[in-house]
Write a protein that holds these residues in place. Structure first.
Motif, PDB file in Angstrom:
ATOM      1  N   GLU A 163       0.662  -1.421  -0.132  1.00 46.03           N
ATOM      2  CA  GLU A 163      -0.409  -0.103  -0.050  1.00 46.03           C
ATOM      3  C   GLU A 163       0.785   1.427   0.045  1.00 46.03           C
ATOM      4  O   GLU A 163       0.746   2.489  -0.814  1.00 46.03           O
ATOM      5  N   LEU A 164       2.163   1.454   1.044  1.00 47.25           N
ATOM      6  CA  LEU A 164       3.284   2.497   0.834  1.00 47.25           C
ATOM      7  C   LEU A 164       3.545   2.719  -0.833  1.00 47.25           C
ATOM      8  O   LEU A 164       4.024   3.863  -1.042  1.00 47.25           O
ATOM      9  N   LEU A 165       3.771   1.316  -1.180  1.00 41.86           N
ATOM     10  CA  LEU A 165       4.370   1.881  -2.712  1.00 41.86           C
ATOM     11  C   LEU A 165       2.499   2.082  -3.865  1.00 41.86           C
ATOM     12  O   LEU A 165       3.553   3.429  -4.154  1.00 41.86           O
ATOM     13  N   THR A 166       2.458   1.967  -3.846  1.00 45.43           N
ATOM     14  CA  THR A 166       0.455   2.817  -4.535  1.00 45.43           C
ATOM     15  C   THR A 166       0.780   3.976  -4.041  1.00 45.43           C
ATOM     16  O   THR A 166       0.679   4.462  -4.831  1.00 45.43           O
ATOM     17  N   ARG A 167       0.450   4.458  -2.764  1.00 47.90           N
ATOM     18  CA  ARG A 167       1.273   5.858  -2.065  1.00 47.90           C
ATOM     19  C   ARG A 167       1.840   6.004  -3.393  1.00 47.90           C
ATOM     20  O   ARG A 167       1.608   7.702  -3.438  1.00 47.90           O
ATOM     21  N   LEU A 168       3.433   5.955  -3.214  1.00 47.12           N
ATOM     22  CA  LEU A 168       4.365   6.577  -3.821  1.00 47.12           C
ATOM     23  C   LEU A 168       3.928   6.708  -5.038  1.00 47.12           C
ATOM     24  O   LEU A 168       4.499   7.704  -5.473  1.00 47.12           O
ATOM     25  N   ILE A 169       3.420   5.952  -6.121  1.00 45.51           N
ATOM     26  CA  ILE A 169       2.921   6.051  -7.712  1.00 45.51           C
ATOM     27  C   ILE A 169       2.000   7.079  -7.876  1.00 45.51           C
ATOM     28  O   ILE A 169       2.153   7.194  -8.344  1.00 45.51           O
ATOM     29  N   VAL A 170       1.144   7.273  -6.606  1.00 43.98           N
ATOM     30  CA  VAL A 170       0.276   7.828  -6.853  1.00 43.98           C
ATOM     31  C   VAL A 170       0.729   9.726  -6.798  1.00 43.98           C
ATOM     32  O   VAL A 170       0.650  10.335  -7.257  1.00 43.98           O
ATOM     33  N   ASP A 171       1.345   9.522  -5.837  1.00 38.93           N
ATOM     34  CA  ASP A 171       2.538  10.621  -5.318  1.00 38.93           C
ATOM     35  C   ASP A 171       3.184  11.376  -5.924  1.00 38.93           C
ATOM     36  O   ASP A 171       2.855  12.362  -6.654  1.00 38.93           O
ATOM     37  N   SER A 172       4.164  10.274  -7.187  1.00 39.00           N
ATOM     38  CA  SER A 172       5.081  10.222  -8.503  1.00 39.00           C
ATOM     39  C   SER A 172       3.788  11.203  -9.466  1.00 39.00           C
ATOM     40  O   SER A 172       4.089  12.216  -9.990  1.00 39.00           O
ATOM     41  N   TYR A 173       3.084  11.170  -9.862  1.00 39.38           N
ATOM     42  CA  TYR A 173       2.346  11.286 -10.967  1.00 39.38           C
ATOM     43  C   TYR A 173       1.648  12.078 -10.511  1.00 39.38           C
ATOM     44  O   TYR A 173       1.113  12.808 -11.263  1.00 39.38           O
ATOM     45  N   LEU A 174       1.034  12.480  -9.626  1.00 46.63           N
ATOM     46  CA  LEU A 174       0.325  13.984  -8.703  1.00 46.63           C
ATOM     47  C   LEU A 174       1.452  14.607  -8.857  1.00 46.63           C
ATOM     48  O   LEU A 174       1.024  15.936  -9.825  1.00 46.63           O
ATOM     49  N   SER A 175       2.821  14.665  -8.651  1.00 46.18           N
ATOM     50  CA  SER A 175       3.629  14.976  -8.995  1.00 46.18           C
ATOM     51  C   SER A 175       4.462  15.904 -10.238  1.00 46.18           C
ATOM     52  O   SER A 175       4.577  17.120 -10.483  1.00 46.18           O
ATOM     53  N   LEU A 176       4.067  14.768 -11.377  1.00 49.57           N
ATOM     54  CA  LEU A 176       4.487  15.257 -12.284  1.00 49.57           C
ATOM     55  C   LEU A 176       3.813  15.836 -13.429  1.00 49.57           C
ATOM     56  O   LEU A 176       3.783  16.922 -13.724  1.00 49.57           O
ATOM     57  N   ALA A 177       2.690  15.024 -13.061  1.00 51.63           N
ATOM     58  CA  ALA A 177       1.193  16.348 -13.650  1.00 51.63           C
ATOM     59  C   ALA A 177       1.454  17.436 -13.429  1.00 51.63           C
ATOM     60  O   ALA A 177       1.017  18.357 -13.938  1.00 51.63           O
ATOM     61  N   ASP A 178       1.728  17.478 -11.980  1.00 52.95           N
ATOM     62  CA  ASP A 178       1.609  19.697 -11.669  1.00 52.95           C
ATOM     63  C   ASP A 178       2.519  19.762 -12.145  1.00 52.95           C
ATOM     64  O   ASP A 178       2.229  20.921 -12.796  1.00 52.95           O
ATOM     65  N   ALA A 179       3.509  20.034 -12.251  1.00 52.17           N
ATOM     66  CA  ALA A 179       4.648  20.121 -12.229  1.00 52.17           C
ATOM     67  C   ALA A 179       4.504  20.160 -14.195  1.00 52.17           C
ATOM     68  O   ALA A 179       4.777  21.823 -14.693  1.00 52.17           O
ATOM     69  N   VAL A 180       4.117  19.816 -15.244  1.00 52.71           N
ATOM     70  CA  VAL A 180       3.776  19.853 -16.300  1.00 52.71           C
ATOM     71  C   VAL A 180       3.053  20.364 -16.738  1.00 52.71           C
ATOM     72  O   VAL A 180       2.837  21.438 -17.340  1.00 52.71           O
ATOM     73  N   ARG A 181       1.895  20.158 -15.527  1.00 48.25           N
ATOM     74  CA  ARG A 181       0.728  21.544 -15.790  1.00 48.25           C
ATOM     75  C   ARG A 181       0.842  23.067 -15.612  1.00 48.25           C
ATOM     76  O   ARG A 181       0.749  23.767 -16.651  1.00 48.25           O
ATOM     77  N   ALA A 182       2.042  23.043 -15.048  1.00 47.05           N
ATOM     78  CA  ALA A 182       2.547  24.527 -13.994  1.00 47.05           C
ATOM     79  C   ALA A 182       3.391  25.492 -15.975  1.00 47.05           C
ATOM     80  O   ALA A 182       2.576  25.856 -16.092  1.00 47.05           O
ATOM     81  N   ALA A 183       3.599  24.226 -16.243  1.00 48.77           N
ATOM     82  CA  ALA A 183       4.790  24.510 -17.192  1.00 48.77           C
ATOM     83  C   ALA A 183       4.003  24.790 -18.369  1.00 48.77           C
ATOM     84  O   ALA A 183       4.547  25.989 -19.446  1.00 48.77           O
ATOM     85  N   HIS A 184       3.310  23.988 -18.899  1.00 46.15           N
ATOM     86  CA  HIS A 184       2.219  24.086 -20.210  1.00 46.15           C
ATOM     87  C   HIS A 184       1.211  25.642 -19.747  1.00 46.15           C
ATOM     88  O   HIS A 184       1.263  26.240 -20.722  1.00 46.15           O
ATOM     89  N   ASP A 185       0.718  25.578 -19.244  1.00 50.37           N
ATOM     90  CA  ASP A 185      -0.333  26.573 -18.924  1.00 50.37           C
ATOM     91  C   ASP A 185       0.245  28.244 -18.839  1.00 50.37           C
ATOM     92  O   ASP A 185      -0.487  28.745 -19.096  1.00 50.37           O
ATOM     93  N   ALA A 186       1.784  28.452 -18.254  1.00 50.24           N
ATOM     94  CA  ALA A 186       2.412  29.146 -18.296  1.00 50.24           C
ATOM     95  C   ALA A 186       2.704  29.732 -19.575  1.00 50.24           C
ATOM     96  O   ALA A 186       3.101  31.431 -20.180  1.00 50.24           O
ATOM     97  N   VAL A 187       2.884  28.642 -20.536  1.00 58.64           N
ATOM     98  CA  VAL A 187       3.048  29.548 -22.689  1.00 58.64           C
ATOM     99  C   VAL A 187       1.579  30.687 -22.426  1.00 58.64           C
ATOM    100  O   VAL A 187       0.243  29.993 -22.174  1.00 58.64           O
ATOM    101  N   ASP A 188       1.782  31.194 -23.432  1.00 62.85           N
ATOM    102  CA  ASP A 188       0.672  32.018 -24.707  1.00 62.85           C
ATOM    103  C   ASP A 188      -0.582  30.680 -25.191  1.00 62.85           C
ATOM    104  O   ASP A 188      -0.045  29.640 -25.369  1.00 62.85           O
TER     105      ASP A 188
END
Lengths: 253, 253
Positions: free
Chosen positions: B74-99
């Motif tokens: 279950e800990l592994l699952t949390r780490l995986i979910v957390d990683s996906y969220l962290s990646l998605a946040d980073a990518v979305r932020a960069a993407h949304d900053a562009v015209d």
DNA sequence: TGTACATCAGTGAACGCGCGTTCACTGATGTAC
DNA sequence: TGTACATCAGTGAACGCGCGTTCACTGATGTAC
């Protein structure tokens, strides 16, 4: 190749006759160890590979395998080298079976062979193209040679495409010259490229094509895109896109 | 999201005030566990992740972590979910900053953010895009939602490119229509594509671009090509090639 | 606001397990004469 | 061809280690009245 690797390789190639019982038995056991270890790789992964488990499966006491293998890490190294060799054999055989003038066909054969091998040996594939194994550093002097075999094949194909004037224009592919030269110019000094006329942009195209191809296989083997309705058709599509980066269509010939 | 996942996520988002000591402490310890586990991931890999080691690092007795985590998996699952969220946040932020009208710029931002995140969190990257962890099956109901966030972003970008008539012709990219339809036609029924005008060939182009991009990042993070003179420049080159598969140059606008 | 009871966090001992590696040993195979 | 010695394969016991998980427990925090 060091002694051990040469022996392991010879075990496949050389005829087993004319050898004493001892030598024959040693080769057989060596092969058995690799075979069983490969099986464990499939169920427990590289990190879970255990000498004791391998010994157990062979009906041997755990200390016995130390007559054949220096340590757990050394066994891993052998598995890696073996995987590279097995992949290179499969890819080369498929590639060499195609008419040398059929450049697109050679690329396709190479790509399909990579995919087939990867799907048939997913854990060996993971070993060489997946996440690095923690606490293990592959000794370059034992793995590099085996690892470059496929690359050498790609270089040959690229050079043949170049001399046939069948490499598409880099600029039309979204590959600008400046970064390509910065990224790869220095690499062309490698002896692998000696005697070829490959320039940085072409090499960049080759790397892009290979990256797309390997990405397609990785994505399928590790099911990164979730369940797909028709994985083979998707692969063919991506294969076409990758081919298009290095070889122009035959009709344009 | 189940209760545990919601709590873990809320721990990042909601203000911590107005909570009893107990609740505040629980959130802090939960976060500590994930943080420490992530650290262990880096040194021992996913297969070597150990609840005992995590507990030890937190100055806790090993059974203590069972108040916060059901099991190692279950800990592994949390780490995986957390990683996906962290990646998605980073990518979305960069993407949304562009015209929004700068389609090529959006692709580049997305790709660069992916690369940066992967290089900064190589082990989290390996967790979600590397070899599957042996003896562990990610429960789809907990990981899928987090895993599709980046995909949704790609779909938006592709749809915007389509409605701006900036998607290049598939046939010019070595992507024939028949296999693309076979491979991906059925996928377009997914609600993700509802209301878009994306056709199978376009989707194939998107998948090819993403595969090339992810392949480039994987290859760099796992150093599959050996030491490179200028990895950032190579990435820019491959990024350009991938962009070229989904968005035509601005000059062609 | 104060008290009685319920909930929760963290402890420490224990369970049964597997691991890599070393070492002195026995018995079989090979080699030199 | 036969014998004496050297090499090698495989054994069994031991070393010190780490693991996931369960369980009954103490003491602190929270809640209902």
């Amino acid at each position: 190749m060091d002694t051990a690797a040469r022996a392991a390789h010879a075990a496949h190639a050389a005829p087993a006759a004319k050898l004493g019982k001892r030598a024959r038995n040693r080769r057989a056991v060596e092969a058995d160890i690799l075979r069983v270890a490969r099986g464990h790789l499939a169920t427990s992964g590289a990190a879970g590979l255990s000498l004791r488990a391998v010994a157990r499966d062979l009906g041997m006491v755990s200390s016995g395998v130390y007559r054949y293998v220096e340590s757990r890490d050394e066994l891993l190294t052998r598995l890696i080298v073996d995987s590279y060799l097995s992949l290179a054999d499969a890819v080369r055989a498929a590639h060499d079976a195609v008419d040398p003038d059929d450049l697109g066909g050679r690329w396709d054969a190479l790509g399909r062979a990579l995919r087939t091998w990867a799907l048939e040996h997913p854990h060996d594939f993971a070993l060489i193209y997946g996440s690095p194994v923690p606490d293990y550093d592959a000794p370059a002097e034992r793995t590099t040679e085996a690892g470059t075999a496929v690359m050498a094949l790609l270089v040959t194909l690229l050079e043949d495409a170049r001399s046939a004037r069948r490499v598409p224009e880099a600029s039309g592919l979204g590959i600008p010259e400046a970064p390509a030269t910065a990224a790869l110019g220095a690499l062309l000094a490698d002896p692998m490229f000696a005697g070829t006329g490959i320039d940085p942009a072409m090499l960049a195209q080759g790397v892009a094509a290979w990256t797309l191809l390997l990405g397609a296989v990785t994505s399928e083997v590790f099911s990164q895109l979730g369940p797909l309705p028709d994985a083979p058709a998707l692969f063919e599509t991506l294969l076409g896109a990758s081919r298009h980066l290095v070889v122009t269509d035959a009709s344009a010939n």
